[in-house]
Design an enzyme around this catalytic site. Structure first.
Site, mmCIF file in Angstrom:
data_model
loop_
_atom_site.group_PDB
_atom_site.id
_atom_site.type_symbol
_atom_site.label_atom_id
_atom_site.label_comp_id
_atom_site.label_asym_id
_atom_site.label_seq_id
_atom_site.Cartn_x
_atom_site.Cartn_y
_atom_site.Cartn_z
ATOM 1 C CB CYS A 61 24.350 36.974 32.402
ATOM 2 S SG CYS A 61 25.718 38.340 32.152
ATOM 3 C CB SER A 96 21.954 44.248 42.430
ATOM 4 O OG SER A 96 22.714 43.383 41.504
ATOM 5 C CG ASP A 108 27.780 37.726 39.108
ATOM 6 O OD1 ASP A 108 27.200 36.964 38.362
ATOM 7 O OD2 ASP A 108 27.547 38.943 38.856
ATOM 8 C CB CYS A 146 33.431 40.040 39.492
ATOM 9 S SG CYS A 146 34.860 38.885 39.509
ATOM 10 C CB ALA A 147 31.417 43.379 44.199
ATOM 11 C CG ASP A 182 34.491 46.237 40.117
ATOM 12 O OD1 ASP A 182 33.756 45.284 39.830
ATOM 13 O OD2 ASP A 182 34.998 46.732 38.997
#
Length: 865
Positions: free
Chosen positions: A341, A175, A288, A170-171, A228
């Protein structure tokens, strides 16, 4: 003032994209359910809670990272240390010295920095204006990347090395992918220098040289596949990554929950029999995943307004599937890093435990203890116990309580809950979830983050999803929940409805919108469309329809032949799956339609990508390029590629790694959605005479090919003032006596034949010297010379090396009161040269505008002043 020093709108669920600054400021940083949930005792000791909430309500400090090769990153960092830090530390405000930007203590080589300077101080003092110009200029050319500090952790823990195959599932926006790529190229500069020295000394054999992982004559043999699920965001990812100029990158556009297996060339068999198919397994995978983003309240103030417990509940299924798929594609002994996050255990520890259980338990997947890694990073251990809050705000200790309540009171508000969201029981209760890593905002003035490192210890066959572990509410259960809120839909009792379609608005656009799946927002940590429906008030009928659509156990997908299948939440069994795709379905061995034939409903699909076609090593254009540049025969000829169906080198020739080439050619026409691969190596340039090699070396690929170029077209530069003039003055004359003004390089360039040359800048050190070695392309025309750099790169170098913001001068443009600077024919040609370089810069500008329009700015700086 630039948003660069304000903090920007970042990624994260519930961020309220589209709000104005005033609307952001009006948001109250309070939310009863949010605060009640995280005040539960399992999260933090009582004595830390006041500081935790006080920090959560503060704005996030600015942070950034120096990017690219280690040598270049350190050189750019040195400019910050030598020039800007002393200026800032000399400032006094209210009789106190201003706190300057500081390096992040646990980040290697101090290449990550953070600053907490108040906005009123930034606005008031001139050194910050100079500092801002430096940051903006270096960000524009890709030497600095804005990145939240906690976002830098996962790639550091993945332990990637040169030679490894790595997948970032999931790029976008890229970053973390950039960090991974830097790891794959670590040590490459030194390795290539050693190899070329051996070749020069005649001690090199015919086989490729170099240490493990760099044993392609010093080049990295590894590969990063950055994926993605959203086509537009995949192109933002390319913009973020292309400054690294890596031939070891492939960008794909697939749903991460069903990332297809990638075919490799078969190995020859000893007995001459037909070789078996081979598929790529990864050494490292970064997952991520999309999340509710409630650890981002300090930069996404809208989370305070939009947070609901349903956000995490709606994402748990997608997160679990992505992690299981990551483990399936991993080599035994390989490492997966799972991160969000979010601070919610439903998205974190619960997902980790559920995925391990589906993959056969702790015997197959180990949680790695990383407590000794990244010394200096403050962290908390993962949770063993937690409560789950339902959409009504009720707390549940375990699944048994939920089942008992369902039996006695009904399903109202509980349809999304599943057993896997709770702390594991039985044998799974022994999982060392304390090895998971929680980073809380108050620990070191950051955002909130969750990271877990998993190691695959044996081959796995994922179990089918259980309806108790992954929520798959039946139509009857959903209808029962809706019935408790509203007995009729459009005047028709629920029990009389003939299909789910009657609960969905008849407007086709609305249905298409509902059909979008969570992975659309994958690397942004944004909520899926369905999970955000709780956040906005809607009419009761629309609310109920949306509720039911959220609970559908699968998303609908239409194939090219018109058939509809269910994908994502259950195994797919279309009547005639594509043959030879090699796609492994998570939890099922039946092949599924490839992404080329299975696409979500969309009004307009993404534009067709140009194919990747490799040139014959003996193609006449390649032969002429090798001859013109005296390019060493050790530099491989079988990795040059073009992007057109005819396979003709018409304008641009790209270069890729050997593994990238094998993957692109082996999977052509197999359903893989490749968006990008390769570095621009040679670009065709207009020339004013016949028999001139029109292929100039593109800046992107120059560092790759430079060690293998002959000395015949090299120009050596050692003096600062000469470089400054080449940067400031575009197209200086070299005919007549013009070459004398070019100082040390004048003699070298006055008689050099027309075409591309290589400017080799030597590091000389000292106050009057140059800080680092560089190579740049030059183009020699009939009467002039030009450094082939976009204007933004010229300005960034002027500012970094000379602290100079002098306007650039284009000598081909007629000035008021002056005669024509050149003959008309050359003037036109030179302007064409300039326009071509300028177009490369404009491409970057267009990418950045797309980036801004999309509203995703967490990993780059908005440079509008």
């Amino acid at each position: 003032m630039s948003p660069f020093l304000q903090g920007g709108r970042g990624r994260g669920g519930g961020g309220g994209a589209g709000r104005t600054r005033a609307q952001w400021q009006d948001i109250t940083r309070e939310n009863e359910k949010f605060e009640r949930y995280y005040n539960e005792p399992e999260f933090l000791p009582e004595e830390e809670k006041e500081l935790f909430w006080a920090t959560m309500r503060k704005d996030l400090p600015n942070s950034f990272r120096f990017t690219g090769s280690r040598g270049h990153a350190l050189a750019v960092q040195q400019r910050l240390i030598d020039h800007h830090i002393p200026e800032i530390t000399s400032i006094k405000y209210e009789d106190e010295f201003v706190e300057p930007p500081r390096p992040v203590s646990w980040y290697p080589d101090q290449l990550a920095w953070s600053m907490t300077t108040p906005k009123n101080v930034i606005r008031r003092f001139a050194p910050f204006a100079s500092f801002q110009k430096f940051l903006v200029a270096e960000t524009d050319v890709g030497n600095i990347s804005r990145q939240e500090v906690v976002s830098m952790i996962p790639p550091l823990l993945i332990d990637a090395k040169p030679g490894m195959t790595v997948l970032d599932m999931c790029a976008a926006p890229g970053s973390k992918s950039a960090q991974l790529m830097e790891l794959l190229h670590a040590g490459e500069e030194d390795a290539i220098a050693q190899v070329t020295e051996q070749i020069k000394n005649g001690t090199a054999g015919p086989e490729p040289l170099g240490p493990e992982g760099l044993n392609d004559d010093g080049r990295s043999t590894g590969l990063l596949i950055a994926n993605d699920s959203d086509y537009k965001r995949a192109h933002m990812l390319i913009h973020q990554m292309k400054r690294l100029s890596s031939p070891n990158l492939i960008v794909t556009n697939h749903d991460a929950t069903m990332f297809p297996s990638i075919k490799l060339p078969p190995l020859p068999t000893a007995d001459g029999s037909k070789p078996k198919n081979r598929y790529l397994k990864f050494d490292r995978v970064l997952a991520d995943v999309p999340c509710s983003g409630d650890g981002t309240t300090r930069k996404n103030v809208g989370v305070w307004k939009d947070w609901t417990p349903g956000n995490a509940l709606g994402l748990y299924s997608t997160q679990s599937r992505i992690l299981v798929r990551a483990l399936q594609m991993l080599k035994v002994g390989g490492r997966v890093v799972y991160s969000t996050c979010s601070l919610n255990p439903v998205e974190n520890e619960a997902v980790v435990a559920s995925a391990i259980e589906r993959c056969g338990g702790a015997a197959n997947v180990k949680i790695v203890d990383c407590s000794q890694e990244l010394p200096g990073l403050k962290r908390a251990s993962g949770l063993h116990k937690w409560k789950v809050m339902d959409r009504e705000g009720r707390m549940w200790n375990n699944w048994q309580e939920v089942e008992e309540h369902r039996d006695q009171e009904g399903i109202n508000g509980l349809a999304r809950l599943a057993e896997g969201m709770f702390a594991p029981t039985g044998e799974a209760a022994n999982l060392p979830l304390d090895r998971c890593m929680r980073v809380y905002p108050h620990q070191q003035d950051t955002g909130g983050f969750f990271i877990t490192v998993l190691e695959k210890t044996s081959e796995i066959k994922a179990k089918p999803e259980s309806s108790n572990v992954i929520p798959k509410a039946s139509v009857a259960a959903l209808a029962a929940e809706l019935d408790s809120k509203k007995n009729e839909t459009d005047g028709k009792p629920l029990e009389k409805l003939e299909s789910l379609d009657e609960l969905v608005t008849p407007d086709q656009e609305a249905q298409d919108e509902l059909a979008k799946n969570a992975s659309v927002a994958e690397a942004a940590h944004q909520l899926p469309y369905s999970a955000t429906l709780d956040a906005a008030p809607v009419s009761p009928v629309k609310r109920d329809a949306d509720d039911l659509e959220e609970e559908l156990p699968a998303k609908r997908t239409k194939l090219d032949d018109g058939r509809e299948v269910l994908v994502g939440d259950r195994p797919v069994h279309p009547p005639a799956p594509a043959v030879g795709t090699g796609i492994e379905t998570p939890g099922n061995s039946t092949p599924v339609p490839s992404a080329a034939t299975a696409q979500p409903f969309k009004k307009k699909g993404p534009r067709q990508e140009e194919p990747f076609k490799y040139l014959d090593p003996n193609h006449e254009e390649l032969v002429s390029i090798y001859e013109f540049y005296k390019l060493s025969e050790r530099f491989p000829r079988d990795r040059f590629m073009v992007r057109n169906a005819e396979g003709l080198p018409t304008r641009t020739v790209y270069y890729t790694s050997a593994l990238g080439r094998d993957i692109l050619t082996c999977n052509e026409g197999q359903g893989m959605k490749f968006v990008h691969c390769g570095v621009k190596m040679f670009v065709k340039q207009d020339a004013q005479r016949e028999n001139v090699c029109r292929w100039r070396v593109q800046t992107d690929g120059l560092k790759i090919v430079e060690p293998w170029l002959g000395p015949e077209r090299s120009v050596i530069l050692t003096k600062r003032e000469t470089l400054r003039r080449l940067l400031v003055e575009m197209f200086p004359k070299v005919t007549d006596d013009g070459w004398k003004a070019l100082g040390e390089i004048g003699e070298q360039v006055k008689d050099i034949p027309m075409g591309c040359s290589i400017l080799r800048i030597q590091a000389t050190g000292g106050d009057d010297g140059l800080p680092e070695a560089m190579v740049l392309p030059l183009w020699r025309s009939l009467h002039s010379l030009n450094l082939m750099l976009p204007k933004e790169e010229r300005r960034a170098m002027l500012l970094r090396i000379f602290n100079d913001s002098t306007p650039l001068i284009n000598t081909t443009q007629k000035q008021v009161g002056e005669a024509e600077p050149t003959a008309e024919a050359e003037d036109v040609a030179l302007k064409e040269e300039n326009a071509e370089v300028g177009q490369e810069a404009q491409d970057d500008v267009d990418d950045r505008e797309t980036y801004t329009k999309d509203g995703d700015e967490e990993d780059r700086f908005n440079t509008t002043v």
